[in-house]
Design an enzyme around this catalytic site. Structure first.
Site, short mmCIF file in Angstrom:
data_model
loop_
_atom_site.label_atom_id
_atom_site.label_comp_id
_atom_site.label_asym_id
_atom_site.label_seq_id
_atom_site.Cartn_x
_atom_site.Cartn_y
_atom_site.Cartn_z
NE ARG A 68 42.99 -30.74 93.60
CZ ARG A 68 41.57 -30.94 93.86
NH1 ARG A 68 40.77 -30.87 94.87
NH2 ARG A 68 40.99 -31.47 92.91
CG ASN B 24 41.81 -27.09 93.44
OD1 ASN B 24 42.96 -27.27 93.48
ND2 ASN B 24 41.11 -27.90 92.42
#
Length: 758
Positions: free
Chosen positions: A33, A51
């Site tokens: 990320r 996520n």
């Protein structure tokens, strides 16, 4: 791998575009990320990344050119610890995002995301660890997005701090600032911590009372004085003493009830490793890899290691430090240290503080512990270089639970329960095969409980509810009993040696059929004998026995495994009465022969017989010891080979008694035992190659798969592979899972899935 929006190439390049991107694979807990955030921000794109239970979901919008570059760089420049399996791209309508953000994880749905393995401390963190000006100077729990604990601290997915054993440690302001700073290396690194807010180290005596002083310095002081220190690592406790301290190593061996099996040695760096062993490029790559396995290497003459560390062994198991605590200990100790599993012989490694104090209290003089809980125990992995390739002997920390990909998906979820020795299990969901970390030998209740707990954790972590359960055919295995007791599942039994060959096929992504050569200690044979030297025609659904090593009685049954001289008696009978092995056991020789025993074709027991014949090993204290020491004893430069005749009938039978008789004749004639051991290895390799050639003529098969614990023997493997390739065969060897019983579960799972497809 990705597919972009169809209309992107027909609209003006200045038009605002949006795509929704979903990334699957090992993309959680590896800095994915933060990487996406940095990439999108650099390209001036807007949107968000989060996520979810399947992986990483990205909503991104901007100009066409920048979006194309984003999608290309997403795979090309992904973080080093990530492994992308699939990228799905769907066009969308721009939502008017401003800036790019990391959104909260979405826990909805059934988990499909992967969990990364624990990774060794990275160079950036090591620089901070050694820098007196850094706020994490000498902090034993330093980590970032590129390194540190993963699998052993994860309780669930999506991978976020609340679902790890770091949940109880609230970040201080300084750590929180790093965590939220897109330009920082710890941006969204879940285990981020420092001395002000993270886990703390303590040194306890055997009664659990704190010892004074700096825990690391005090622990090193105790080790230098010959004391045994239990050290809490990533996946459990280890027992540590200086590697050159004979009194301490001998004391550890005695307290641990480990008579002969070698200890692993941790060295500070490659330079220190090269003072102890031969380290080629393959070995150096393994030692410095992020997995940091134990690497078995040829020992240098005069290496400064105590005799009790690896008795009667020409190799040493070396590993480099993989936690900040290891680096601190080795820097202060300034010499290699033994670092062996924290357990009593045959028990699982201790991983909880209270349990370690109880179980290791009679072994360790002090305990170097911390308050970051280990959720899943994981032993060190063990590998061995063979001719520039890698042979995995034990797959655990650093590798598990990252999945292997099957050639074809399983129609229904599968649990394979493995064998008994070197136990692992395997869960299959579609094309992903999750082989567990090494559990141990399922010979006691404690190990079986560890096995069952690990199965339950994997099932929860990957949301896998097995409908088919595969097991060994031996009803006495605890793994088989475990399978039989599971409610509401479809059972499928897989013959032990078929599972070995199927494991090799799955490991190589090959469906077969092949000529499978399965050489190991023992396995349940459908004909009522104990198999272990098998030539099979095998694919993933079925097998036929085409040949085997000639059967011989196993005097005393299981007792012969612990007393290899009994196998020498079985092969020699009353030949060469003047040999030392006969004289050493003259008082029992005839009685042993008269008592008989179950028939076996085991290659492992053949090695036992020759080891006893040459005086290498009469009594074994751990599984495979006689064969291991016979390999160590053999002269690798020997080119002679004993001949073994082949019996032809319904099955090809290799008359391996010829090898034993030839070795006995040479021994009686005064030949050196190192040369004899070399000729035996060469003779067996030659017999394998000749048998496969005969079977090729009758089956038309031109590929050979080698599996079973005997094929962890470097001499045998190198010679067998060379002869087979010279004869025109394509040779398959294990590359990702062990050839020993630690790979059985993958084979069972592959067979169960293939049968379900049939």
């Amino acid at each position: 791998m990705h597919t972009g929006p169809d209309e992107a190439h027909t609209e003006p390049v200045t038009a605002l575009k949006r795509v929704d991107v979903h990334v699957e694979g090992i993309v959680q807990g590896v800095g994915f990320r933060p990487f996406v955030h940095s990439l999108a921000s650099r390209l001036g794109l807007a949107g968000q990344v989060r996520n979810d239970v399947d992986g990483v979901h990205i909503e991104v919008e901007g100009a066409h050119t920048e979006l194309e570059e984003f999608l290309t760089a997403l795979e090309r420049d992904a973080p080093a610890l990530s492994e992308i399996e699939a990228v799905t791209v769907v066009s969308g309508t721009p939502a008017g995002h401003t800036g790019f953000t990391i959104a909260a994880s979405d826990p909805r749905g059934r988990p499909h995301a992967l969990v990364s393995a624990d990774s060794a401390t990275c160079d950036d963190c090591l620089r901070e660890l050694a820098d007196p000006a850094d706020r994490r100077h000498r902090y034993p729990f330093i980590n970032c997005t590129d390194c540190g604990p993963r699998f052993t601290i994860v309780r669930g997915v999506p991978y976020d701090r609340p679902r790890t054993t770091m949940a109880g440690f609230a970040m201080c302001a300084a750590c929180a600032a790093e965590y939220h700073d897109p330009g920082d290396r710890r941006f969204h690194a879940q285990p981020t911590c420092c001395p002000a807010c993270g886990p703390r180290l303590r040194l306890l005596d055997a009664r659990g009372a704190d010892l004074c002083g700096d825990p690391v310095s005090c622990a090193v002081h105790l080790m230098r004085g010959g004391r045994v220190v239990a050290v809490k690592g990533l996946g459990g406790f280890h027992l540590a003493v200086p590697a050159a301290h004979e009194e301490a190593a001998a004391a550890l061996r005695g307290r641990k009830h480990r008579e002969d099996k070698p200890f692993a040695v941790m060295v500070a760096d490659l330079a220190q490793a090269r003072l102890l062993c031969q380290v080629d490029d393959t070995a150096a790559g393994l030692l410095t890899s992020r997995a940091r396995p134990i690497v078995l290497l040829p020992r240098l003459p005069g290496a400064p290691v105590a005799p009790s560390v690896a008795p009667a062994n020409r190799s040493l198991g070396l590993m480099l430090p993989y936690t900040p605590l290891h680096h601190l200990l080795l820097a202060e100790l300034a010499e290699p240290m033994v670092l062996t599993s924290g357990n009593v012989c045959d028990e699982p490694i201790a991983h909880e503080d209270a349990d370690a104090l109880t179980r290791l209290g009679g072994i360790a003089d002090a305990f170097l512990i911390h308050d970051r809980a280990i959720h899943v125990r994981a032993d060190d992995s063990v590998v061995r270089p063979i001719s520039g390739e890698v042979s995995v002997l034990r797959r655990a920390r650093g590798y598990a639970p990252e999945p292997l990909t099957l050639r074809r998906p399983a129609p229904r979820p599968v649990l394979a329960c493995g064998a008994e020795l070197k136990s692992t299990f395997c869960l299959v969901k579609e094309r992903r095969a999750f082989v567990s970390q090494h559990i141990g030998d399922l010979e006691n209740h404690e190990t079986l409980r560890s096995f069952a707990e690990a199965v339950d954790h994997f099932r929860r972590l990957f949301d896998l509810r097995p409908q088919i359960v595969a097991h060994d055919l031996d009803p006495a295995y605890l793994s088989t009993r475990y399978a039989m007791e599971l409610p509401g599942v479809e059972l499928t039994g897989v013959q032990h040696h078929h599972a070995h060959i199927a494991s090799c096929l799955a490991d190589n992504g090959d469906p077969g059929p092949v000529i499978g050569v399965a050489f190991d200690g023992l396995g349940h044979g459908p004909d009522g004998t104990l198999w272990g030297g098998e030539f099979l025609r095998a694919d993933l659904t079925s097998f036929d026995r085409l040949g085997h090593l000639a059967h011989v009685p196993m005097p005393g049954g299981a007792t012969a495994v612990r007393q290899p001289w009994r196998m020498a008696a079985a092969y020699l009978r009353h030949d060469h009465p003047g040999l030392d092995v006969v004289r050493r056991h003259a008082d029992r020789w005839s009685d042993v022969l008269a008592g008989g025993g179950p028939l076996t074709s085991s290659a492992g027991r053949l090695f036992d017989a020759v080891a006893a014949l040459l005086g290498v090993r009469d009594t074994s204290t751990y599984e495979g010891q006689a064969a291991i020491e016979l390999e160590q004893h053999a002269d690798p430069a020997e080119t002679g080979a004993y001949p073994a005749s082949l019996g032809h009938g319904d099955l090809v039978v290799v008359q391996v008694a010829d090898l034993v008789r030839a070795a006995a004749a040479d021994l009686a004639a005064g030949a050196g035992t190192h040369a004899i051991a070399g000729r035996f290895h060469n003779g067996l390799a030659d017999a394998v190659a000749r048998t496969c050639t005969v079977l090729r003529d009758t089956t038309g098969l031109t590929a050979v798969a080698l599996s079973g614990g005997v094929f962890q023997n470097v001499l045998l493997v190198e010679r067998t592979v060379r002869l087979l390739r010279a004869a025109g065969f394509r040779v398959l060897r294990h590359v990702r899972v062990p050839a020993n019983d630690g790979g059985i579960s993958l084979g069972q799972a592959a067979v169960a899935a293939a049968r379900d497809r049939a």
